[in-house]
Enzyme design. Structure first.
Site, PDB file in Angstrom:
ATOM      1  CG  HIS A  23      -7.173 -11.886  34.783  1.00  0.00           C
ATOM      2  ND1 HIS A  23      -7.196 -10.518  34.795  1.00  0.00           N
ATOM      3  CD2 HIS A  23      -7.267 -12.252  33.473  1.00  0.00           C
ATOM      4  CE1 HIS A  23      -7.318 -10.068  33.544  1.00  0.00           C
ATOM      5  NE2 HIS A  23      -7.345 -11.105  32.727  1.00  0.00           N
ATOM      6  CD  GLU A  24      -6.010 -15.506  32.075  1.00  0.00           C
ATOM      7  OE1 GLU A  24      -6.850 -15.716  31.175  1.00  0.00           O
ATOM      8  OE2 GLU A  24      -5.326 -14.460  32.099  1.00  0.00           O
TER       9      GLU A  24
END
Length: 184
Positions: free
Chosen positions: A153-154
């Site tokens: 996600h990051e």
């Protein structure tokens, strides 16, 4: 440093769609001050006794506080174990063939609107990065479960990709039988 929701760049800002630049060393005072904001925000979220009126989160990319550099910070508990990484220039170098997902979908500090649906992620990944919490040493992280999802996600943020870009538009809750369900 008083943590505030105003630090977070929202997805309505076109800058979140940009690919960020590599983090360079030595880290400038300006860059370090924004990295400190990332840490302060997530650590305040991590503190169960916090009185701050902020949205809770477990991870953040530098771009979400206005720093156009390849830095992510992760801080959460899993199975009574604290997970904490501050990574510079993280890159996914290997992924599993199998997929995983969070059954309730993902969320993001930068996204206020609802985007219901399943985000397909790889079950296991290997990430190479610079460990900014350990004297800027090179690190290789083999991740599965929540950590693997969080890293993906990051790292997506660093390329201007938001979680809802990965939701199947024609069937948002589609899950294949062989996908691994990850509980938060």
């Amino acid at each position: 440093m008083k943590v505030t929701e105003k630090w977070i760049v929202k997805d309505t800002d076109p800058s979140l769609r940009n690919k960020v630049n590599e983090l360079t060393f030595p880290i400038s005072k300006h860059d370090q001050s924004l990295i400190d904001k990332m840490i302060a925000y997530i650590d305040e979220s991590f503190d169960e006794n916090s009185k701050a009126k902020i949205r809770r989160g477990i991870a953040i990319a530098a771009e979400q506080v206005g720093l156009d550099k390849s830095v992510i910070y992760i801080h959460f508990n899993v199975d009574d174990k604290e997970v904490k990484y501050l990574l510079g220039n993280p890159k996914i170098i290997s992924t599993s063939l199998t997929n995983s997902y969070l059954p309730l979908g993902e969320g993001c500090l930068s996204v206020d609107d609802e985007h219901p649906g399943i985000v397909k992620r790889k079950s296991r990944i290997v990430v190479k990065a610079i460990d900014l919490l350990d004297n800027n040493k090179d690190v290789t992280i083999e991740a599965a479960g929540m950590l693997a999802i969080c890293l993906q996600h990051e790292i997506d943020h660093l390329s201007g990709i938001l979680y809802y870009d990965r939701i199947n538009k024609s069937d948002p809750w589609k899950v294949e039988e062989d996908w691994e369900k990850i509980e938060r």
